[in-house]
Write an enzyme that holds these catalytic residues in place. Structure first.
Site, PDB file in Angstrom:
ATOM      1  N   LYS A  48       0.790  -1.233   0.000  1.00 49.20           N
ATOM      2  CA  LYS A  48       0.000   0.000   0.000  1.00 49.20           C
ATOM      3  C   LYS A  48       0.827   1.290   0.000  1.00 49.20           C
ATOM      4  O   LYS A  48       0.306   2.378   0.291  1.00 49.20           O
ATOM      5  CB  LYS A  48      -1.010   0.050   1.167  1.00 49.20           C
ATOM      6  CG  LYS A  48      -1.851  -1.183   1.349  1.00 49.20           C
ATOM      7  CD  LYS A  48      -2.322  -1.779   0.059  1.00 49.20           C
ATOM      8  CE  LYS A  48      -3.466  -1.020  -0.582  1.00 49.20           C
ATOM      9  NZ  LYS A  48      -3.804  -1.673  -1.902  1.00 49.20           N
ATOM     10  N   ALA A  49       2.081   1.179  -0.386  1.00 45.92           N
ATOM     11  CA  ALA A  49       2.940   2.379  -0.411  1.00 45.92           C
ATOM     12  C   ALA A  49       2.912   3.103  -1.753  1.00 45.92           C
ATOM     13  O   ALA A  49       3.533   4.152  -1.901  1.00 45.92           O
ATOM     14  CB  ALA A  49       4.372   1.986  -0.057  1.00 45.92           C
ATOM     15  N   GLY A  50       2.213   2.531  -2.746  1.00 46.21           N
ATOM     16  CA  GLY A  50       2.220   3.154  -4.075  1.00 46.21           C
ATOM     17  C   GLY A  50       2.827   2.243  -5.128  1.00 46.21           C
ATOM     18  O   GLY A  50       3.348   2.709  -6.152  1.00 46.21           O
ATOM     19  N   THR A  51       2.731   0.956  -4.905  1.00 49.54           N
ATOM     20  CA  THR A  51       3.290  -0.053  -5.807  1.00 49.54           C
ATOM     21  C   THR A  51       2.703   0.045  -7.212  1.00 49.54           C
ATOM     22  O   THR A  51       3.438   0.138  -8.206  1.00 49.54           O
ATOM     23  CB  THR A  51       2.960  -1.477  -5.277  1.00 49.54           C
ATOM     24  OG1 THR A  51       2.929  -1.460  -3.863  1.00 49.54           O
ATOM     25  CG2 THR A  51       3.942  -2.494  -5.801  1.00 49.54           C
ATOM     26  N   TRP A  53       0.980   2.323  -8.713  1.00 49.70           N
ATOM     27  CA  TRP A  53       1.298   3.618  -9.331  1.00 49.70           C
ATOM     28  C   TRP A  53       2.701   3.562  -9.959  1.00 49.70           C
ATOM     29  O   TRP A  53       2.888   3.895 -11.131  1.00 49.70           O
ATOM     30  CB  TRP A  53       1.212   4.688  -8.236  1.00 49.70           C
ATOM     31  CG  TRP A  53       1.280   6.099  -8.678  1.00 49.70           C
ATOM     32  CD1 TRP A  53       1.265   6.568  -9.964  1.00 49.70           C
ATOM     33  CD2 TRP A  53       1.364   7.251  -7.826  1.00 49.70           C
ATOM     34  NE1 TRP A  53       1.332   7.938  -9.952  1.00 49.70           N
ATOM     35  CE2 TRP A  53       1.388   8.384  -8.649  1.00 49.70           C
ATOM     36  CE3 TRP A  53       1.410   7.437  -6.427  1.00 49.70           C
ATOM     37  CZ2 TRP A  53       1.473   9.685  -8.133  1.00 49.70           C
ATOM     38  CZ3 TRP A  53       1.483   8.721  -5.919  1.00 49.70           C
ATOM     39  CH2 TRP A  53       1.509   9.827  -6.770  1.00 49.70           C
ATOM     40  N   LYS A 107       7.669  -7.251  -9.289  1.00 53.98           N
ATOM     41  CA  LYS A 107       7.190  -6.586  -8.056  1.00 53.98           C
ATOM     42  C   LYS A 107       7.442  -7.471  -6.842  1.00 53.98           C
ATOM     43  O   LYS A 107       7.280  -8.691  -6.922  1.00 53.98           O
ATOM     44  CB  LYS A 107       5.683  -6.324  -8.197  1.00 53.98           C
ATOM     45  CG  LYS A 107       4.932  -6.135  -6.887  1.00 53.98           C
ATOM     46  CD  LYS A 107       3.425  -6.016  -7.110  1.00 53.98           C
ATOM     47  CE  LYS A 107       2.665  -6.230  -5.805  1.00 53.98           C
ATOM     48  NZ  LYS A 107       1.197  -6.083  -5.965  1.00 53.98           N
ATOM     49  N   HIS A 109       6.919  -7.417  -2.266  1.00 53.60           N
ATOM     50  CA  HIS A 109       6.716  -6.733  -0.989  1.00 53.60           C
ATOM     51  C   HIS A 109       7.692  -7.284   0.059  1.00 53.60           C
ATOM     52  O   HIS A 109       7.577  -6.963   1.243  1.00 53.60           O
ATOM     53  CB  HIS A 109       5.287  -6.952  -0.468  1.00 53.60           C
ATOM     54  CG  HIS A 109       4.224  -6.215  -1.228  1.00 53.60           C
ATOM     55  ND1 HIS A 109       4.400  -4.941  -1.712  1.00 53.60           N
ATOM     56  CD2 HIS A 109       2.960  -6.580  -1.561  1.00 53.60           C
ATOM     57  CE1 HIS A 109       3.280  -4.554  -2.314  1.00 53.60           C
ATOM     58  NE2 HIS A 109       2.405  -5.527  -2.252  1.00 53.60           N
ATOM     59  N   ARG A 131       6.031   5.030   1.946  1.00 53.14           N
ATOM     60  CA  ARG A 131       4.934   5.962   2.229  1.00 53.14           C
ATOM     61  C   ARG A 131       4.891   6.183   3.737  1.00 53.14           C
ATOM     62  O   ARG A 131       5.171   5.243   4.497  1.00 53.14           O
ATOM     63  CB  ARG A 131       3.625   5.332   1.742  1.00 53.14           C
ATOM     64  CG  ARG A 131       2.410   6.218   1.868  1.00 53.14           C
ATOM     65  CD  ARG A 131       1.187   5.526   1.283  1.00 53.14           C
ATOM     66  NE  ARG A 131       0.073   6.453   1.129  1.00 53.14           N
ATOM     67  CZ  ARG A 131      -1.124   6.102   0.680  1.00 53.14           C
ATOM     68  NH1 ARG A 131      -1.369   4.845   0.343  1.00 53.14           N
ATOM     69  NH2 ARG A 131      -2.075   6.996   0.559  1.00 53.14           N
ATOM     70  N   SER A 139      -4.267   2.942   4.614  1.00 50.65           N
ATOM     71  CA  SER A 139      -4.505   2.293   3.333  1.00 50.65           C
ATOM     72  C   SER A 139      -4.521   0.772   3.481  1.00 50.65           C
ATOM     73  O   SER A 139      -5.373   0.082   2.901  1.00 50.65           O
ATOM     74  CB  SER A 139      -3.421   2.722   2.332  1.00 50.65           C
ATOM     75  OG  SER A 139      -3.684   2.180   1.071  1.00 50.65           O
ATOM     76  N   PHE A 256      -9.999  -0.626  -4.562  1.00 51.61           N
ATOM     77  CA  PHE A 256      -8.528  -0.706  -4.578  1.00 51.61           C
ATOM     78  C   PHE A 256      -7.932   0.690  -4.732  1.00 51.61           C
ATOM     79  O   PHE A 256      -7.015   1.081  -4.018  1.00 51.61           O
ATOM     80  CB  PHE A 256      -8.039  -1.611  -5.719  1.00 51.61           C
ATOM     81  CG  PHE A 256      -6.545  -1.825  -5.662  1.00 51.61           C
ATOM     82  CD1 PHE A 256      -6.011  -2.902  -4.975  1.00 51.61           C
ATOM     83  CD2 PHE A 256      -5.678  -0.933  -6.276  1.00 51.61           C
ATOM     84  CE1 PHE A 256      -4.631  -3.080  -4.884  1.00 51.61           C
ATOM     85  CE2 PHE A 256      -4.298  -1.108  -6.193  1.00 51.61           C
ATOM     86  CZ  PHE A 256      -3.787  -2.183  -5.498  1.00 51.61           C
ATOM     87  N   LYS A 259      -8.457   6.413  -2.215  1.00 54.60           N
ATOM     88  CA  LYS A 259      -8.472   7.887  -2.140  1.00 54.60           C
ATOM     89  C   LYS A 259      -7.261   8.488  -2.827  1.00 54.60           C
ATOM     90  O   LYS A 259      -7.331   9.583  -3.373  1.00 54.60           O
ATOM     91  CB  LYS A 259      -8.486   8.351  -0.679  1.00 54.60           C
ATOM     92  CG  LYS A 259      -9.827   8.234   0.001  1.00 54.60           C
ATOM     93  CD  LYS A 259      -9.851   9.080   1.261  1.00 54.60           C
ATOM     94  CE  LYS A 259     -11.212   9.083   1.936  1.00 54.60           C
ATOM     95  NZ  LYS A 259     -11.143   9.746   3.253  1.00 54.60           N
TER      96      LYS A 259
HETATM   97  P1  A3P Z   1      -5.193   4.692  -0.589  1.00 55.21           P
HETATM   98  O1  A3P Z   1      -5.736   3.453   0.032  1.00 55.21           O
HETATM   99  O2  A3P Z   1      -4.654   5.636   0.449  1.00 55.21           O
HETATM  100  O3  A3P Z   1      -6.128   5.364  -1.524  1.00 55.21           O
HETATM  101  P2  A3P Z   1      -0.392  -0.279  -3.662  1.00 55.21           P
HETATM  102  O4  A3P Z   1      -0.447  -0.102  -5.115  1.00 55.21           O
HETATM  103  O5  A3P Z   1       0.985  -0.335  -3.085  1.00 55.21           O
HETATM  104  O6  A3P Z   1      -1.284  -1.373  -3.190  1.00 55.21           O
HETATM  105  O7  A3P Z   1      -0.948   1.075  -3.010  1.00 55.21           O
HETATM  106  C1  A3P Z   1      -2.286   1.426  -3.108  1.00 55.21           C
HETATM  107  C2  A3P Z   1      -2.444   2.860  -2.620  1.00 55.21           C
HETATM  108  O8  A3P Z   1      -1.903   3.738  -3.624  1.00 55.21           O
HETATM  109  C3  A3P Z   1      -3.896   3.253  -2.457  1.00 55.21           C
HETATM  110  O9  A3P Z   1      -3.900   4.280  -1.456  1.00 55.21           O
HETATM  111  C4  A3P Z   1      -4.200   3.796  -3.841  1.00 55.21           C
HETATM  112  O10 A3P Z   1      -5.335   4.606  -3.900  1.00 55.21           O
HETATM  113  C5  A3P Z   1      -2.924   4.591  -4.093  1.00 55.21           C
HETATM  114  N1  A3P Z   1      -2.708   4.898  -5.515  1.00 55.21           N
HETATM  115  C6  A3P Z   1      -2.800   4.063  -6.571  1.00 55.21           C
HETATM  116  N2  A3P Z   1      -2.577   4.724  -7.723  1.00 55.21           N
HETATM  117  C7  A3P Z   1      -2.338   6.004  -7.376  1.00 55.21           C
HETATM  118  C8  A3P Z   1      -2.051   7.189  -8.130  1.00 55.21           C
HETATM  119  N3  A3P Z   1      -1.967   7.160  -9.445  1.00 55.21           N
HETATM  120  N4  A3P Z   1      -1.871   8.342  -7.448  1.00 55.21           N
HETATM  121  C9  A3P Z   1      -1.961   8.377  -6.097  1.00 55.21           C
HETATM  122  N5  A3P Z   1      -2.227   7.304  -5.340  1.00 55.21           N
HETATM  123  C10 A3P Z   1      -2.411   6.124  -5.970  1.00 55.21           C
END
Ligand code: A3P
Length: 296
Positions: A48-51, A53, A107, A109, A131, A139, A256, A259
């Site tokens: 949940k750190a932005g993987t 993305w 990828k 974790h 994050r 998250s 997923f 926010k």
């Molecule tokens: P939130 O639950 O705070 O919304 P991962 O991909 O590591 O599982 O992380 C998921 C988190 O990244 C979620 O956070 C998700 O909404 C956020 N996320 C995914 N794509 C994103 C983007 N393009 N910009 C910002 N946050 C993003």
């Protein structure tokens, strides 16, 4: 309590003191024996750190910003998840990797100490994304509510305590971020922050581009920034995990792409919880100089 039509949640099992999904633990010998090619790239994160993305940014960079090329398959197939293995419907990382030829993007974790030795032996490039603990925890809490491959999160306060103790999938956030931070220079790890990506996505996309040894035009870079905005990714079926059946990821509980914000922790922590968390944080992060930001 089991949601209607959902599956049985998988328990965690320790591997060298790190709680992992039982199937990962049972398959640990083959995972840790995996040997990448020197041209393979690893994207490592605490869950949940932005993987996702970062995965999408990397795939677009490698495809010169070609949106259609990056819709060739769901993100879990384009960039295999190293340690994941059946029965979850995310395809087994090792099986996918066998079918792909290098250079591959992978990828994980896994915390630093559990990453297969071959990545370091072969001097693979590694991008780590971190994050801030409070938003990461929030998250993860919502993810564990909707993700039936993980143990039941329980009520918020209970989950908060489990997170502080590292009793969640992939273990302690604190050890995870510290482990990669301490090795970043020696191993040439690109260490990124979710908050920096939010603050100035273009700057961070360019940073990743340079690390990959690429040089793309301004237009292409700008397009990649747009294509990887939260708004666009939320509606992109190749990255928003709607390709996972809802008895596994029940997005009606929490989507997923939830926010995508910085500072949502302020909507979850009571002042007392925040104080307790901060005190514990100071203890667990003592002597570390990782520049986390909980607000920008
Ligand atoms: P939130 O639950 O705070 O919304 P991962 O991909 O590591 O599982 O992380 C998921 C988190 O990244 C979620 O956070 C998700 O909404 C956020 N996320 C995914 N794509 C994103 C983007 N393009 N910009 C910002 N946050 C993003």
């Amino acid at each position: 309590r089991r949601a209607q039509g959902s599956m049985e949640r998988f328990p965690l099992k320790n591997v060298n003191g790190v709680p992992l999904m039982c199937y990962i633990a049972d398959n640990w010998d083959s995972i840790s024996a995996f040997c990448p090619d020197p041209s393979d790239l690893l994207i490592a994160t605490y869950p949940k750190a932005g993987t996702t993305w970062t995965q999408e940014i990397v795939d677009l960079l490698l495809n010169n910003g070609d949106a259609e090329a990056c819709k060739r398959a769901p993100i879990v197939e384009r960039i295999p998840f190293l340690e994941i293995c059946s029965p979850p419907p995310i395809p087994s990382g090792l099986d996918l990797l066998k079918k792909m030829s290098p250079p591959r993007v992978i990828k994980t974790h896994l915390p630093f100490q559990l990453v297969p030795e071959g990545f370091w032996k072969n001097k693979c490039k590694v991008i780590y994304v971190a994050r801030n603990a409070k938003d990461n925890l929030v998250s993860y809490y919502h993810f564990d509510r909707m993700n039936f491959t993980q143990p039941e999160p329980g009520p918020w306060e209970e989950y908060l305590n489990k997170f502080m103790k590292g009793e969640v999938g992939w273990g302690s956030w604190y050890d995870h971020v510290k482990g990669y931070w301490r090795e970043r220079e020696k191993r040439n790890i690109l260490y990124l922050f979710y908050e920096d990506m939010k603050e100035n996505p273009r700057r961070e996309v360019e940073r990743i581009m340079r690390y990959l040894g690429l040089s793309l035009s301004d237009d292409v870079i700008e397009r990649i920034v747009q294509l990887t905005s939260f708004k666009i990714m939320k509606d992109n079926p190749m990255v928003n995990y709607t390709f996972i059946p809802d008895f596994v990821f029940d997005q009606s509980i929490s989507p997923f792409m939830r926010k995508g914000q910085l500072g949502d922790w302020t909507n979850h922590f009571t002042p007392a919880q925040s104080q307790l968390f901060d005190e514990d944080y100071a203890r667990q992060m003592k002597g570390e100089d990782i520049p986390f930001r909980t607000n920008i």
